[in-house]
Design an enzyme around this catalytic site. Structure first.
Site, PDB file in Angstrom:
ATOM      1  N   ASP A 478       1.546   7.296  -2.710  1.00  0.00           N
ATOM      2  CA  ASP A 478       2.968   7.454  -3.050  1.00  0.00           C
ATOM      3  C   ASP A 478       3.265   7.289  -4.535  1.00  0.00           C
ATOM      4  O   ASP A 478       4.241   7.869  -5.022  1.00  0.00           O
ATOM      5  CB  ASP A 478       3.872   6.554  -2.203  1.00  0.00           C
ATOM      6  CG  ASP A 478       3.593   5.087  -2.357  1.00  0.00           C
ATOM      7  OD1 ASP A 478       2.627   4.722  -3.050  1.00  0.00           O
ATOM      8  OD2 ASP A 478       4.345   4.282  -1.775  1.00  0.00           O
TER       9      ASP A 478
HETATM   10  C1  LAN Z   1       1.116  -2.978  -4.280  1.00  0.00           C
HETATM   11  C2  LAN Z   1       2.121  -2.546  -5.257  1.00  0.00           C
HETATM   12  C3  LAN Z   1       2.612  -1.151  -5.090  1.00  0.00           C
HETATM   13  C4  LAN Z   1       2.622  -0.705  -3.660  1.00  0.00           C
HETATM   14  C5  LAN Z   1       3.486   0.553  -3.399  1.00  0.00           C
HETATM   15  C6  LAN Z   1       3.120   1.721  -4.282  1.00  0.00           C
HETATM   16  C7  LAN Z   1       4.940   0.223  -3.675  1.00  0.00           C
HETATM   17  C8  LAN Z   1       3.351   0.931  -1.948  1.00  0.00           C
HETATM   18  O1  LAN Z   1       4.224   1.960  -1.619  1.00  0.00           O
HETATM   19  C9  LAN Z   1       1.914   1.157  -1.557  1.00  0.00           C
HETATM   20  C10 LAN Z   1       1.105  -0.130  -1.759  1.00  0.00           C
HETATM   21  C11 LAN Z   1       1.161  -0.681  -3.188  1.00  0.00           C
HETATM   22  C12 LAN Z   1       0.247   0.129  -4.050  1.00  0.00           C
HETATM   23  C13 LAN Z   1       0.662  -2.113  -3.277  1.00  0.00           C
HETATM   24  C14 LAN Z   1      -0.402  -2.577  -2.376  1.00  0.00           C
HETATM   25  C15 LAN Z   1      -0.698  -4.090  -2.369  1.00  0.00           C
HETATM   26  C16 LAN Z   1      -0.613  -4.694  -3.742  1.00  0.00           C
HETATM   27  C17 LAN Z   1      -1.630  -4.019  -4.613  1.00  0.00           C
HETATM   28  C18 LAN Z   1       0.805  -4.440  -4.275  1.00  0.00           C
HETATM   29  C19 LAN Z   1       1.901  -5.047  -3.437  1.00  0.00           C
HETATM   30  C20 LAN Z   1       0.799  -5.214  -5.564  1.00  0.00           C
HETATM   31  C21 LAN Z   1      -0.006  -6.484  -5.232  1.00  0.00           C
HETATM   32  C22 LAN Z   1      -0.757  -6.223  -3.899  1.00  0.00           C
HETATM   33  C23 LAN Z   1      -2.171  -6.826  -3.912  1.00  0.00           C
HETATM   34  C24 LAN Z   1      -2.794  -6.719  -2.540  1.00  0.00           C
HETATM   35  C25 LAN Z   1      -2.082  -8.255  -4.404  1.00  0.00           C
HETATM   36  C26 LAN Z   1      -3.326  -9.054  -4.345  1.00  0.00           C
HETATM   37  C27 LAN Z   1      -3.316  -9.865  -3.146  1.00  0.00           C
HETATM   38  C28 LAN Z   1      -4.217  -9.797  -2.178  1.00  0.00           C
HETATM   39  C29 LAN Z   1      -3.851 -10.324  -0.854  1.00  0.00           C
HETATM   40  C30 LAN Z   1      -5.538  -9.200  -2.340  1.00  0.00           C
END
Ligand code: LAN
Length: 760
Positions: A478
């Site tokens: 996305d």
């Molecule tokens: C994110 C940030 C962006 C987010 C969107 C693009 C908004 C979403 O539509 C798809 C998933 C995604 C890319 C996403 C996945 C999980 C992330 C990377 C995070 C929320 C930012 C931080 C998180 C990550 C898993 C944090 C580290 C923690 C762990 C438990 C490993």
């Protein structure tokens, strides 16, 4: 629970903005990393952190630095007379925050389990003072103290009630960062831990860090066998099938686990003291570790380990006790290490996220012989390269210095800002801002791994956009779609095409290939990869604190964005893969329909929460050609209208994400109503897209956005708007600008005129 009033970080903090020149240690150029420095001791006039009220930082320090550096015309402070004037005011303000190279940056903090990993890795490697200056350490202390709550604990994220996950890790970080055990904050922290059984009852991810630090015994850790990588790839439980974030965290973990790597805590005064502080004075050598492999405090147990997984862990414990097969263990560990090095190079030493980043710092040092030859290990190239990328994760706001949830949200924020300005029809009025944003987006398209890297389970990523930057090399379906939409919209504007950086058509076709190939068999799109497993993997979720992390599921948000981008592309290139695009969108629409709940809503997984999901659900169905009058859309319109607050806005509590049931927010911090501008904007965007006939309801929502706009053209930071893994909130500072602006734009240019309500 609210955080306790505490110390404020004082002025003098400056983000150094320019992209860093290529560092010889790194394989790629660094793009748009902010490096925070403390210059002098001048107290600025920044707004102080308001600890009694909102734990969500308003990013004042960064914003103030940008505003002070702005040399262009200053915006008008007069009260806007109508929606058009409010839009101008909002964009005039927002363009002052744009970075020179065209992207927007901001605080992406929120989770409370990231900073401790960095501090622990820095401490173990003896590099706390290399990674962080004295001022950094002070700002880290301030952050930790600011977010300690009245009960003495810390939450798993800034809006969460205290948990053992947050408390144990942040307590340790506070001590390692130099706060004395007798400090009242530490005393209160210990009391909280004691009330919940001490660190023996911390969840597994916290215990893992404690074991590395040598303040928890490896016997009390559930096995993370590296041999899992040696399973044949067709085997259902192969980790290559897991969600990439899950996979990339357990990768360094399995290597450290197999080595039982332990810092020499007995020789270190702080770590030695922690051995008793964390367990209420119980004698460390007498703790029955094995008994506590599965112990986890109730307040943390969001997704309790399933009996199937417990059984598996118990069997693996027996395997570990009788000694694993050494040859296999060695081959597996070698593979894991090689895999981590490949990930380092592919991501320019950022790794996929902040948890793996902290582990990789440690692994790079241990693998270079840090335990016996710390000096040589510290000088080793991978370790030095890792240190060079620590600043990419750090951020300073009025609540102190934190580790962000990612190396930023630049591409995501920039893509939305562009779509708002395009919908407002104001590209020419903000020509410079738009051209720069275009240039940045064009530059940040991922060009690497055109054929993937299957040895390390990476599918092709060329043509995608990451959530942050291209160098991070983990594009998402996305973020690709939203950035692609922004690019496609801007390339229709003649002045952008003539003034901006060129983007060859083949690069646009790469994005189409990327998006089409990311569609899953169920018709939806997941996040970073195609779905590679099944829902039942969740039975094996080894983390007590997160939900739905085992595989990359299809999401309504990702699907809707991908469908919109493909449709925008077809409009401009009607002959390129037209049939495939049409079929793909049709399948996507069926997926979205299946995901709709009986009450007409969609559950949002990455934003808080149903309001967010509904916006994507409606837009997805519309782009697939469903009429606004169709049953599914009308049901959702009814759902949203039913949630409007008396003041005209919408506001959901974080509990919506956590409990998966709509939870209205009672009251915002220091405000009588629970409405927030971000959620109001999402609801308005959805309703206006669906051509909602209740124009009075829309007008009331728009009036709330106008009323909440500040004299500067900004909006105030309200509650946490982002979420992941069901249980963790994450701050999006750009949302308070881009979504209200986008909603006002839609009202002013489309909905309002259609419904005969151009001005309020
Ligand atoms: C994110 C940030 C962006 C987010 C969107 C693009 C908004 C979403 O539509 C798809 C998933 C995604 C890319 C996403 C996945 C999980 C992330 C990377 C995070 C929320 C930012 C931080 C998180 C990550 C898993 C944090 C580290 C923690 C762990 C438990 C490993």
């Amino acid at each position: 629970l609210k955080p306790v009033a505490s110390r404020i970080v004082e002025g003098g903090w400056r983000p150094k903005e320019e992209a860093q020149p290529k560092n010889e240690l790194l394989p790629h150029e660094v793009s748009g990393q902010q490096v925070w420095e403390f210059v002098g001791s001048t107290e600025t006039d920044m707004e102080p952190f308001r600890p009694e009220a909102n734990p969500n930082s308003a990013d004042c320090i960064f914003r103030r630095a940008k505003l002070n550096a702005w040399t262009g015309p200053k915006p008008d402070t007069a009260q806007p007379a109508d929606v058009n004037a409010a839009l101008h005011k909002g964009f005039e303000f927002y363009r002052m925050l744009q970075c020179d190279d065209g992207h927007w940056a901001g605080d992406y903090g929120g989770p409370h389990f990231l900073l401790p990993g960095f501090v622990i890795a820095a401490y173990i490697t003896g590099h706390l003072k290399t990674m962080y200056s004295d001022s950094h350490c002070q700002a880290i202390q301030a952050y930790l103290l600011n977010h300690q709550q009245q009960d003495g604990g810390w939450g798993s994220h800034i809006e969460s009630p205290s948990t053992m996950f947050g408390t144990v890790l942040n307590y340790v970080a506070l001590r390692l960062a130099g706060v004395d055990a007798d400090d009242p904050a530490c005393k209160k922290g210990r009391e909280f831990m004691q009330q919940h059984g001490g660190a023996l009852y911390a969840p597994s991810w916290a215990k893992f860090w404690l074991a590395c630090l040598g303040v928890y015994d490896w016997d009390g850790i559930a096995p993370v066998p590296p041999e899992m990588w040696m399973l044949p790839s067709w085997f259902p439980l192969h980790p290559g099938r897991f969600w990439c974030h899950c996979r990339m965290v357990y990768l360094p973990m399995c290597w450290l686990y197999a080595r039982r790597f332990t810092f020499n805590a007995a020789q270190d005064p702080v770590a030695a003291a922690l051995r008793s502080e964390l367990y209420g004075g119980q004698k460390y050598s007498e703790i029955p570790w094995r008994k506590h492999v599965h112990s986890c405090a109730d307040i943390d147990n969001y997704s309790p380990i399933h009996p199937v997984m417990r059984l598996m862990q118990d069997v693996l414990l027996v395997y570990e006790r009788f000694g694993p097969w050494q040859w296999l263990r060695k081959v597996s560990c070698d593979f894991a290490l090689e895999y981590m090095y490949a990930e380092d190079l592919e991501t320019n030493y950022l790794t996929i996220g902040p948890v793996s980043k902290a582990f990789h710092i440690l692994v790079s040092w241990v693998a270079a012989g840090g335990e016996t030859k710390p000096k040589e290990a510290s000088e080793s190239r991978p370790f030095q390269a890792h240190l060079a990328r620590v600043p990419a994760y750090m951020w300073v706001a009025e609540d102190g210095m934190k580790v962000q949830g990612y190396n930023g949200s630049m591409a995501w924020d920039t893509a939305f800002a562009v779509q708002a300005v395009v919908e407002a029809g104001m590209v020419e009025s903000y020509q410079d801002m738009s051209t720069r944003a275009w240039g940045w987006l064009v530059k940040e398209q991922v060009r690497s791994l055109p054929h993937g890297d299957w040895r390390h389970f990476r599918q092709p990523i060329q043509g995608g956009w990451g959530f942050s930057t291209a160098e991070q090399a983990w594009p998402v379906s996305d973020t690709t779609a939203e950035a692609f939409k922004a690019v496609l919209l801007l390339r229709k504007v003649p002045s952008i095409r003539s003034a901006g950086r060129a983007m060859p058509d083949e690069h646009l076709c790469d994005s189409v290939r990327f998006l089409l190939s990311y569609q899953n068999n169920d018709g939806g799109w997941a996040t970073y990869e195609n779905n590679r497993g099944w829902k039942w993997y969740e039975l094996l979720n080894p983390s007590e604190v997160f939900g739905d992390i085992m595989i990359d599921y299809s999401y309504v948000e990702c699907s809707s964005s991908a469908m919109q981008a493909l449709a925008y592309f077809s409009e401009q290139f009607p002959d390129h893969r037209a049939g495939e695009i049409r079929r793909s969108i049709a399948r996507g629409a069926r997926f979205i329909e299946e995901m709709q709940r009986d009450d007409g809503s969609w559950f949002g997984c990455w934003g808080n929460c149903f309001t967010y999901g509904c916006w994507f659900g409606i837009e997805g169905l519309l782009i697939a050609g469903r009429k606004p009058t169709c049953k599914a859309i009308q049901k959702c319109v009814k759902f949203l209208l039913g949630k409007q607050n008396p003041d005209g806005g919408w506001g959901e509590d974080f509990a919506s994400c956590f409990n998966r049931e709509y939870a209205p927010r009672e009251k915002l911090y220091g405000c009588d109503s629970g409405s927030t501008v971000v959620q109001t904007a999402w609801a308005l965007l959805a309703l206006m897209a669906a051509d909602c006939q209740e124009s009075k309801a829309i007008q009331r929502g728009v009036a709330l956005l106008l009323k909440r706009q500040l004299a500067s053209g900004d909006w105030a930071q309200e509650n946490i708007a982002g979420v992941f893994n069901r249980s963790i909130g994450i701050t999006y500072t750009a949302f308070r600008n881009v979504f209200p602006l986008w909603a006002l734009a839609r009202f002013e240019t489309q909905y309002g005129p259609r419904h005969g309500c151009k001005t309020l």
